[in-house]
Write a protein that holds these residues in place. Structure first.
Motif, short mmCIF file in Angstrom:
data_model
loop_
_atom_site.label_atom_id
_atom_site.label_comp_id
_atom_site.label_asym_id
_atom_site.label_seq_id
_atom_site.Cartn_x
_atom_site.Cartn_y
_atom_site.Cartn_z
N LEU A 154 9.35 -1.49 -10.60
CA LEU A 154 9.24 -0.65 -9.40
C LEU A 154 8.17 -1.20 -8.45
CD1 LEU A 154 9.50 2.93 -10.97
CD2 LEU A 154 11.26 1.67 -9.71
N SER A 155 7.08 -1.71 -9.01
CA SER A 155 6.03 -2.30 -8.17
C SER A 155 6.57 -3.49 -7.40
CB SER A 155 4.85 -2.74 -9.04
OG SER A 155 4.33 -1.67 -9.78
N ALA A 156 7.29 -4.36 -8.11
CA ALA A 156 7.86 -5.55 -7.45
C ALA A 156 8.86 -5.13 -6.37
CB ALA A 156 8.53 -6.44 -8.49
N ALA A 157 9.64 -4.07 -6.63
CA ALA A 157 10.59 -3.58 -5.62
C ALA A 157 9.85 -3.10 -4.38
CB ALA A 157 11.45 -2.47 -6.21
N GLY A 158 8.71 -2.42 -4.59
CA GLY A 158 7.91 -1.98 -3.46
C GLY A 158 7.37 -3.14 -2.64
N ILE A 159 6.96 -4.21 -3.31
CA ILE A 159 6.46 -5.40 -2.60
C ILE A 159 7.58 -6.05 -1.80
CG2 ILE A 159 5.52 -7.73 -2.90
CD1 ILE A 159 3.47 -5.59 -3.41
N VAL A 160 8.78 -6.14 -2.39
CA VAL A 160 9.92 -6.73 -1.68
C VAL A 160 10.25 -5.91 -0.43
CG1 VAL A 160 12.39 -7.21 -1.84
CG2 VAL A 160 10.89 -7.81 -3.74
N PHE A 203 2.49 1.80 4.39
CA PHE A 203 3.05 3.04 3.86
C PHE A 203 3.93 2.77 2.64
CE2 PHE A 203 2.47 4.99 8.26
CZ PHE A 203 1.38 5.76 7.85
N THR A 204 4.65 1.65 2.66
CA THR A 204 5.50 1.30 1.52
C THR A 204 4.66 1.05 0.27
OG1 THR A 204 7.13 0.29 3.01
CG2 THR A 204 7.25 -0.30 0.68
N VAL A 205 3.59 0.29 0.43
CA VAL A 205 2.71 0.00 -0.71
C VAL A 205 2.03 1.28 -1.19
CG1 VAL A 205 0.62 -1.24 -1.42
CG2 VAL A 205 2.33 -2.39 -0.02
N LEU A 206 1.56 2.12 -0.25
CA LEU A 206 0.91 3.37 -0.62
C LEU A 206 1.88 4.30 -1.34
CD1 LEU A 206 -1.42 5.40 -0.49
CD2 LEU A 206 -0.63 6.06 1.80
N GLY A 207 3.10 4.44 -0.80
CA GLY A 207 4.10 5.30 -1.43
C GLY A 207 4.47 4.83 -2.82
N THR A 208 4.59 3.52 -2.99
CA THR A 208 4.90 2.97 -4.31
C THR A 208 3.78 3.24 -5.30
OG1 THR A 208 6.16 1.19 -3.23
CG2 THR A 208 5.62 0.89 -5.55
N ALA A 209 2.54 3.07 -4.86
CA ALA A 209 1.39 3.32 -5.73
C ALA A 209 1.34 4.80 -6.15
CB ALA A 209 0.10 2.92 -5.03
N LEU A 210 1.59 5.72 -5.20
CA LEU A 210 1.59 7.15 -5.54
C LEU A 210 2.71 7.48 -6.51
CD1 LEU A 210 0.86 8.72 -2.02
CD2 LEU A 210 -0.69 8.61 -3.97
N LEU A 211 3.88 6.92 -6.29
CA LEU A 211 5.02 7.16 -7.18
C LEU A 211 4.71 6.67 -8.59
CD1 LEU A 211 7.98 7.96 -7.70
CD2 LEU A 211 8.64 5.67 -6.91
N LEU A 212 4.14 5.47 -8.69
CA LEU A 212 3.81 4.90 -9.99
C LEU A 212 2.78 5.74 -10.72
CD1 LEU A 212 3.62 1.07 -9.25
CD2 LEU A 212 5.52 2.35 -10.21
N SER A 213 1.78 6.24 -10.00
CA SER A 213 0.74 7.05 -10.64
C SER A 213 1.33 8.34 -11.20
CB SER A 213 -0.39 7.35 -9.65
OG SER A 213 0.09 8.11 -8.56
N LEU A 214 2.27 8.96 -10.47
CA LEU A 214 2.90 10.18 -10.97
C LEU A 214 3.80 9.91 -12.16
CD1 LEU A 214 3.79 11.91 -7.56
CD2 LEU A 214 2.00 12.57 -9.17
N LEU A 215 4.58 8.83 -12.08
CA LEU A 215 5.45 8.48 -13.21
C LEU A 215 4.64 8.17 -14.45
CD1 LEU A 215 8.12 6.20 -11.43
CD2 LEU A 215 8.44 8.53 -12.31
#
Length: 505
Positions: free
Chosen positions: A46-52, A18-30
């Motif tokens: 932001l991607s690296a923060a999502g991975i962490v 869910f963290t990876v999915l949420g980060t990907a959705l956030l990045l696509s909108l931004l």
């Protein structure tokens, strides 16, 4: 499925996904709403923060009891945790690598790269936790489709277009073959759950279809070997690796390959572990000659063709093919050490290969060429990079005191320690390893003994230095103190839950 059932499920076991999915959705909108001229590098942070954050959730799950969702379609067990760790670590390092990658005319597509990388990672995470053919296929296609697009990120480059096209065509063929094999498995058992299929194949009524079971195994395995670039289904890899942006090449070489091996391990040990062969013996023992041929052919093809390569990305593509052959060797014996041997080598391969690609990215960006001659005189231009690259190459070649040596030694002993020792396969492993010295050490010779073609010292980027330093340190530590990783493996990943559930079904 009603709302009460959905809310009662333990969704927390999918926190990394869910963290990876949420980060990907956030990045696509931004990326969609950011001004076109605005730099997309902030999306990399932001991607690296999502991975962490996903890694943090994964570490919290290490003490979690085995759990499942959707009637065992998704499982959180020691197997999934072990491979998710490698997938997240590898993607995190590649994100740092990609932050400093210069995309030239395609800089505007940098945002797409970040969320496509995360969706590909999400597919790999689903593959690691899937215990059903449906979710396995969903994860596999999510990883594959994202990879197809990433391979063609340089939209104005002919090599990148060719790489993406070839990857789509061969990937589509492999998907068709894999589904063809899975259809036979479903037709024989009437089940899609891997545990249920494994139990159904023990039924005496299945014995009259032993040939079909063996046929389903061979077809499905053939389809999946496309994903790990195993001979004879490896010819897509050199062109795709050469034409893709370098961070994508690193991702395909390490993360995608790891997800492929995780899928193969879970699928075939659960489905075919107790399946009867044509003559009554267990199927996995009867297909050992077939697996041994694939492993041997992959090691030989990868190492021999690499001898003729001048393009460093193609060279590492054939090196990656050879490495897939090494990792296939433990699959032949199906010993009790299969899990830890495969996991340790994939962990070592993660650090030594991503570290090598970090150096390649720095050198090729400075020399403006992907020819091996671009490494000429690197020691005088950047002693640190030359020493780090030497460490990675020595590890890939399996020289003692490196992680690669420990991994290959474990694979070698696995081949010899089987009930019926695979001495020919072990001999091929040693022989092809010696052959690899010629093209690996040629790079070292370029760095230390060839006159430099370009003057001036390299200007190091902080991200590349970080990745290189982490990978070099890990390669040396795992080579000198391999017990640190193995102790962690035995302490955190009690794989008994993987088999206990199979026995209880």
């Amino acid at each position: 499925m009603d709302l009460q059932t959905l809310t009662s499920m333990n969704w927390g076991i999918m926190a990394p996904e869910f963290t990876v999915l949420g980060t990907a959705l956030l990045l696509s909108l931004l990326d969609l709403f950011m001004p076109r001229e605005k730099s997309r590098r902030i999306l990399g942070i932001l991607s690296a923060a999502g991975i962490v954050l996903a890694l943090a959730f994964l570490f919290l799950q290490f003490s979690h009891e085995p759990a499942s969702l959707f009637h065992d379609m998704y499982r959180l067990d020691s197997f999934s945790k072990a491979f998710k760790l490698i997938l997240l670590l590898g993607t995190g390092l590649i994100l740092v690598l990609a932050y400093d990658y210069k995309m030239d005319r395609e800089e505007e597509y940098r945002g797409e790269f970040y969320y496509l990388l995360l969706t590909a990672l999400l597919g790999g995470l689903i593959m690691a936790s899937s215990a059903d053919m449906i979710t396995l296929f969903i994860g596999l296609e999510l990883l594959s489709l994202s990879s197809y697009v990433m391979a063609g990120m340089r939209k104005r480059d002919k090599e990148s277009n060719e790489a993406s096209f070839k990857y789509v065509v061969t990937g589509g063929i492999s998907t068709a073959i894999t589904l063809f094999g899975m259809s036979y498995i479903f037709g024989l058992t009437g089940e899609t759950n891997l545990y249920s299929i494994g139990n159904a194949l023990r039924d005496m009524s299945i014995l009259q279809n032993q040939f079909l079971i063996a046929f389903a195994f061979i077809i499905t395995f053939a389809g999946l070997t496309f994903k790990i670039a195993s001979a004879p289904f490896h010819m897509w890899a050199p062109d795709v690796y050469q034409g893709s942006p370098l961070p994508v090449t690193a991702f395909l070489s390490v993360v995608s390959k790891t997800a492929g091996f995780a899928l193969i391990l879970r699928f075939f040990l659960l489905v075919f572990n107790s399946a009867p062969g044509i003559k009554g013996d267990p199927l996995l023992f009867q297909v050992q000659p077939y697996l041994a041929f694939l492993a041997g052919a992959t090691m030989i093809a990868g190492n021999l063709v690499a001898l003729r390569q001048r393009n460093v990305k193609r060279l590492f593509a054939y090196s990656s093919i050879a490495q897939a052959g090494y990792i296939l060797v433990p699959f032949v014996s199906v010993s009790a050490m299969l899990f830890e041997t495969t996991w340790f080598y994939l962990l070592a391969y993660l650090f030594m290969n991503i570290g090598a690609f970090a150096v390649i990215q720095e050198v090729t960006a400075h020399s403006k060429t992907h020819d091996i001659s671009g490494f000429a005189g690197l020691y005088r231009r950047s002693p640190w990079l030359a020493v780090a690259m030497t460490i990675f190459i020595l590890s890939l070649a399996g020289i003692p005191a490196t992680a690669g040596f420990i991994g290959k030694f474990g694979i070698f002993m696995n081949a010899l320690g089987a009930s019926q020792g695979h001495y020919v396969l072990a001999g091929i492993l040693v022989g092809t390893t010696v052959i690899s010295y010629f093209y690996y050490f040629n790079i070292i010779a370029q760095m230390f003994f060839r006159p430099e073609h370009q003057e001036g010292r390299l200007q190091h980027k902080k991200g590349l230095l970080l990745v290189t330093a982490v990978c070099a340190a890990a390669t040396v530590i795992l080579g000198i103190l391999p017990g640190t990783a193995l102790h962690f493996f035995y302490e955190q990943f009690q794989l008994t839950d993987f088999f206990q559930t199979m026995e209880q079904k």
